[in-house]
Design a protein around this motif. Structure first.
Motif, short mmCIF file in Angstrom:
data_model
loop_
_atom_site.label_atom_id
_atom_site.label_comp_id
_atom_site.label_asym_id
_atom_site.label_seq_id
_atom_site.Cartn_x
_atom_site.Cartn_y
_atom_site.Cartn_z
N MET A 84 26.20 49.22 52.42
CA MET A 84 27.06 49.83 51.48
C MET A 84 27.01 51.31 50.95
O MET A 84 27.94 52.01 50.75
CB MET A 84 27.00 48.76 50.34
CG MET A 84 27.73 49.13 49.01
SD MET A 84 29.40 48.55 49.13
CE MET A 84 29.10 46.86 48.40
N ALA A 374 32.64 51.47 38.98
CA ALA A 374 34.16 51.35 39.68
C ALA A 374 34.68 50.05 38.88
O ALA A 374 34.26 49.04 38.41
CB ALA A 374 33.96 50.74 41.28
N GLY A 375 35.67 50.34 38.28
CA GLY A 375 36.50 49.33 37.27
C GLY A 375 37.31 50.04 36.41
O GLY A 375 37.81 51.20 36.53
N HIS A 377 36.87 50.90 33.29
CA HIS A 377 36.19 52.07 32.70
C HIS A 377 36.16 53.48 33.49
O HIS A 377 36.40 54.31 33.01
CB HIS A 377 34.68 51.85 32.47
CG HIS A 377 33.92 51.38 33.78
ND1 HIS A 377 34.06 50.02 34.17
CD2 HIS A 377 33.22 52.13 34.38
CE1 HIS A 377 33.17 49.98 35.17
NE2 HIS A 377 32.64 51.28 35.48
N MET A 402 31.66 48.72 43.26
CA MET A 402 30.83 48.03 42.19
C MET A 402 29.17 48.54 42.30
O MET A 402 28.91 48.11 43.48
CB MET A 402 31.21 46.74 41.75
CG MET A 402 32.42 46.57 41.48
SD MET A 402 33.11 44.82 41.50
CE MET A 402 32.10 44.33 39.86
N ASP A 427 30.53 45.66 32.63
CA ASP A 427 29.48 44.46 32.82
C ASP A 427 29.29 43.74 34.19
O ASP A 427 28.44 43.26 34.68
CB ASP A 427 29.75 43.37 31.70
CG ASP A 427 31.28 42.99 31.69
OD1 ASP A 427 32.03 43.79 32.16
OD2 ASP A 427 31.50 42.18 31.26
N MET A 432 25.51 43.96 39.58
CA MET A 432 25.11 44.17 41.20
C MET A 432 23.98 44.87 41.51
O MET A 432 23.46 44.73 42.54
CB MET A 432 26.48 44.81 41.85
CG MET A 432 27.63 43.64 41.76
SD MET A 432 28.95 44.25 43.11
CE MET A 432 29.73 42.72 42.91
N ASN A 454 33.27 44.29 28.64
CA ASN A 454 34.44 43.59 28.06
C ASN A 454 34.40 42.33 28.53
O ASN A 454 35.74 41.53 28.76
CB ASN A 454 35.76 44.12 28.81
CG ASN A 454 35.61 44.56 30.41
OD1 ASN A 454 34.57 43.74 30.83
ND2 ASN A 454 36.72 45.34 30.93
N SER A 456 34.31 40.80 31.34
CA SER A 456 35.28 40.37 32.56
C SER A 456 35.16 41.38 33.68
O SER A 456 34.67 42.29 33.45
CB SER A 456 36.71 40.24 32.02
OG SER A 456 37.04 41.46 31.61
N LEU A 457 35.78 40.93 34.83
CA LEU A 457 36.11 42.07 35.64
C LEU A 457 37.37 42.62 35.36
O LEU A 457 38.41 42.21 35.74
CB LEU A 457 36.24 41.49 37.33
CG LEU A 457 34.97 40.58 37.53
CD1 LEU A 457 35.07 39.59 38.78
CD2 LEU A 457 33.60 41.46 37.81
N GLY A 458 37.29 43.59 34.54
CA GLY A 458 38.78 43.94 33.56
C GLY A 458 39.74 44.25 34.55
O GLY A 458 40.91 43.67 34.43
N ILE A 459 39.49 45.21 35.57
CA ILE A 459 40.58 45.75 36.37
C ILE A 459 41.26 44.77 37.00
O ILE A 459 42.47 44.74 37.20
CB ILE A 459 40.19 46.88 36.96
CG1 ILE A 459 41.41 47.61 37.52
CG2 ILE A 459 39.19 46.67 38.14
CD1 ILE A 459 42.09 48.56 36.64
N ILE A 460 40.59 43.76 37.74
CA ILE A 460 40.94 42.83 38.37
C ILE A 460 41.65 41.88 37.57
O ILE A 460 43.00 41.35 37.77
CB ILE A 460 39.91 41.90 39.04
CG1 ILE A 460 39.06 42.77 40.02
CG2 ILE A 460 40.46 40.94 40.16
CD1 ILE A 460 39.60 43.83 41.05
C1 LIG Z 1 31.17 45.74 45.64
C2 LIG Z 1 32.64 45.72 45.12
N1 LIG Z 1 33.06 44.43 45.16
C3 LIG Z 1 34.29 44.03 44.40
C4 LIG Z 1 35.16 45.27 44.26
C5 LIG Z 1 36.47 45.06 43.80
N2 LIG Z 1 36.45 45.41 42.21
C6 LIG Z 1 36.68 46.47 41.62
S1 LIG Z 1 36.55 46.75 40.19
C7 LIG Z 1 36.04 45.22 39.84
C8 LIG Z 1 35.61 44.74 38.67
C9 LIG Z 1 34.86 45.69 37.90
O1 LIG Z 1 34.29 44.97 36.54
P1 LIG Z 1 33.48 45.64 35.80
O2 LIG Z 1 32.55 46.37 36.48
O3 LIG Z 1 33.18 44.84 34.60
O4 LIG Z 1 34.58 46.95 35.22
P2 LIG Z 1 35.86 46.65 34.22
O5 LIG Z 1 36.90 46.72 35.06
O6 LIG Z 1 35.74 45.43 33.53
O7 LIG Z 1 35.84 48.16 33.39
C10 LIG Z 1 36.08 44.49 41.17
C11 LIG Z 1 35.76 43.12 41.44
C12 LIG Z 1 34.63 46.50 44.34
N3 LIG Z 1 35.25 47.66 43.88
N4 LIG Z 1 33.37 46.56 44.75
#
Ligand SMILES: Cc1ncc(C[n+]2csc(CCOP(=O)(O)OP(=O)(O)O)c2C)c(N)n1
Ligand SMILES: [Mg+2]
Length: 533
Positions: A84, A374-375, A377, A402, A427, A432, A454, A456-460
């Motif tokens: 990764m 990544a998300g 935030h 992430m 979160d 990870m 939040n 949750s996996l907010g952006i998803i």
């Molecule tokens: C390793 C990995 N798996 C899946 C994704 C797809 N992905 C992008 S953002 C995200 C959710 C992130 O959730 P969180 O860290 O809580 O941030 P939020 O969006 O809630 O601010 C996912 C599943 C990714 N970018 N990287």
């Protein structure tokens, strides 16, 4: 006196001579000769808790220092855990030296314990990748790798070295003279004269500065060039910070998340001078149809009307004195537009809106290096942060894994010892790679981790709502993050209200030690959608 030594010692000596201060890794049987050589050397090994962390930390070190980063791992599972991080570095051309041990030459091909063809796995995510069969070949490849970092397109370079080869004696006097050394960066190759004419004939030029400016150390040259001819400058996403935001020629970032001013310029300019950028699909979302001069060390990324293979500094030097038009009217036209996003963040709601939380963190961390995950935030950070200095916001641009930020912050903190480091992470992403809290604590790094919770996996969740009107498998039942941080020996605080975040981050930064801040935010707040151009 004999020049004989163990190959592993020679590897470490070469790295030492090349100025390497840190190697990020995790040991295993097949890489032990390297560990023994490291033990005797001045280079500090940083014991990460997962090899992915080692690769991200080395990547963070490289992005923050402008030098290459080094990560090491053992054969098979150790090596593959790096994947990764190698891919992340590959997508953003981050110079990363990856050394992995391998099963003995003798047992190769016999499907022995932990044997896997790592060079095959890493081939598509490295710019150079070798299986080393003899120490002499290894030294040549290693030196070639170091030369590449200095003079060519950058990216991850992987050497897979069998354990018995690492243990072999090597007579270094035999090979030193055979190594071809370059003295300068490659190029520029291409029609620089034609490029110069295009700039001289242009009435509405626009520079798009990419991260190649950072890697080729040409920030000052870019600023001088733009100032000398009065050419406005926008940056790509990863290059934010390479041009001073208080310079009147600064337009902000271009592309999918571009500023109004940069996008207006992109669509209305008659000539784009793309410097050290591959012009990704996200960047070209912000430009119209016009002539393009593109300069990049990576020939494969060139798609302009005039293409120059080479580094930005040599290209700018090769232009000589230009007789350009007066761009005053063009700059006046651009001045109607803004370089900041029209985004409200001063909400007083409870639970805190994430944009308010992120804004408070950014305000408090004004002079720190931000490391972003990544998300959703990430988007708030992108829209709310004014990046004032090169390499002061570190994130994984082209790959976006992430779990990048926490391990990367280890390398960033070691590279920028004069700065505080603030991680902004969700979160989901935090979980990870949260094991690297142990590394941060062990090294007592002044890293303040701000977790935007939040639940949750907010952006998803947002994408699901938008595309399907329903959500599925994106709610997170989280552990008690404060207890988790504290179990690593890191002090922590959970915050729920606006106003207190700024003060807590300020206080944590003064402590000059690891600190963990969890901010509970409104789980239903959505990020603004990117501009559809
Ligand atoms: C390793 C990995 N798996 C899946 C994704 C797809 N992905 C992008 S953002 C995200 C959710 C992130 O959730 P969180 O860290 O809580 O941030 P939020 O969006 O809630 O601010 C996912 C599943 C990714 N970018 N990287
Ligand atoms: Mg989240």
């Amino acid at each position: 006196m004999s020049d004989r030594k163990i190959f592993a010692e020679e590897v470490i000596e070469i790295l030492d001579l090349a100025g390497v201060k840190y190697v990020f890794g995790h040991p295993g049987e097949q890489i032990l000769p390297i560990y023994e050589a490291l033990r005797k050397s001045e280079i500090k090994h940083v014991l990460m808790r997962h090899e992915q962390g080692a690769a991200h930390a080395a990547d963070g070190y490289a992005r923050a220092s402008g030098n290459f980063g080094v990560c090491i791992a053992s054969a098979g599972p150790g090596a593959l855990n790096l994947t990764m991080g190698i891919a992340t570095a590959y997508k953003d051309s981050v110079p990363l030296l990856v050394i992995t041990g391998d099963v003995t030459l003798e047992s190769r091909g016999c499907n022995v314990f932990q044997e896997i063809d790592t060079t095959a796995v890493f081939k598509p995510i490295t710019i150079m990748n070798s299986f080393i069969e003899t120490p002499e070949e290894g030294v040549i490849k290693l030196k070639e790798a170091l030369e590449k970092f200095r003079h060519n397109k950058t990216g991850p370079i992987h050497l897979s070295i069998p354990r018995d080869v690492l243990d072999k004696e090597i007579d270094v006097s035999k090979i030193k003279k055979d190594i071809p050394l370059q003295t300068s960066r490659e190029g520029p190759y291409g029609d620089a004269e034609k490029a110069a004419k295009l700039i001289e004939n242009s009435q509405k030029p626009l520079i798009i500065a990419g991260a190649g400016i950072l890697w080729s150390n040409t920030v000052d040259k870019l600023i001088n060039f733009a100032n000398r001819y009065n050419i406005p400058v926008s940056t790509t996403y990863p290059a934010r910070g390479v041009f001073p935001i208080d310079n009147p020629l600064y337009l902000g970032m271009i592309g999918t998340r571009g500023t109004e001013k940069a996008i207006y310029a992109g669509i209305n300019s008659d000539l784009i001078v793309a410097l050290g950028t591959r012009l990704s699909e996200r960047t070209t979302k912000g430009i119209g149809r016009c002539q393009i001069i593109q300069v990049n060390l990576d020939e494969k990324s060139l798609k302009g009307n005039v293409n120059i293979t080479g580094d930005v500094g040599s290209f700018l030097d090769s232009l000589g004195d230009l007789r350009v038009s007066d761009f005053r009217n063009w700059l006046d036209e651009l001045d109607k537009y803004s370089t900041v996003y029209d985004l409200k963040s001063d909400f007083d709601n409870i639970p805190v809106k994430p944009q308010r939380a992120v804004k408070e963190i950014l305000d408090a961390a004004e002079d720190s290096v931000i490391v972003n995950d990544a998300g959703s935030h990430t988007t708030w950070v992108t829209l709310l942060q004014q990046i004032k200095e090169p390499a002061s916001c570190i994130f994984s641009g082209g790959f976006g894994p992430m779990g990048y930020a926490v391990p990367a912050s280890v390398g960033v903190a070691l590279a920028k010892t004069d700065k505080n480091v603030v991680v902004i992470v969700g979160d989901g992403g935090f979980q990870m790679t949260s094991q690297e809290l142990a590394t941060i604590k062990q090294l007592n790094l002044p890293v303040v981790i701000c977790l935007i919770n939040n639940q949750s996996l907010g952006i998803i969740k947002q994408w699901q709502n938008m595309n399907y009107g329903k959500t599925y498998e994106v709610e997170l039942e989280n552990p008690d993050f404060n207890k988790l941080a504290e179990s690593y020996g890191i002090d922590s605080k959970r915050l729920n209200a606006p106003g207190e975040i700024y003060h807590m981050v300020k206080r944590a930064l003064k402590m000059k030690k690891p600190y963990f801040i969890e901010v509970m935010v409104d789980a239903d707040e959505e990020v603004p959608l990117p501009r559809m151009i």
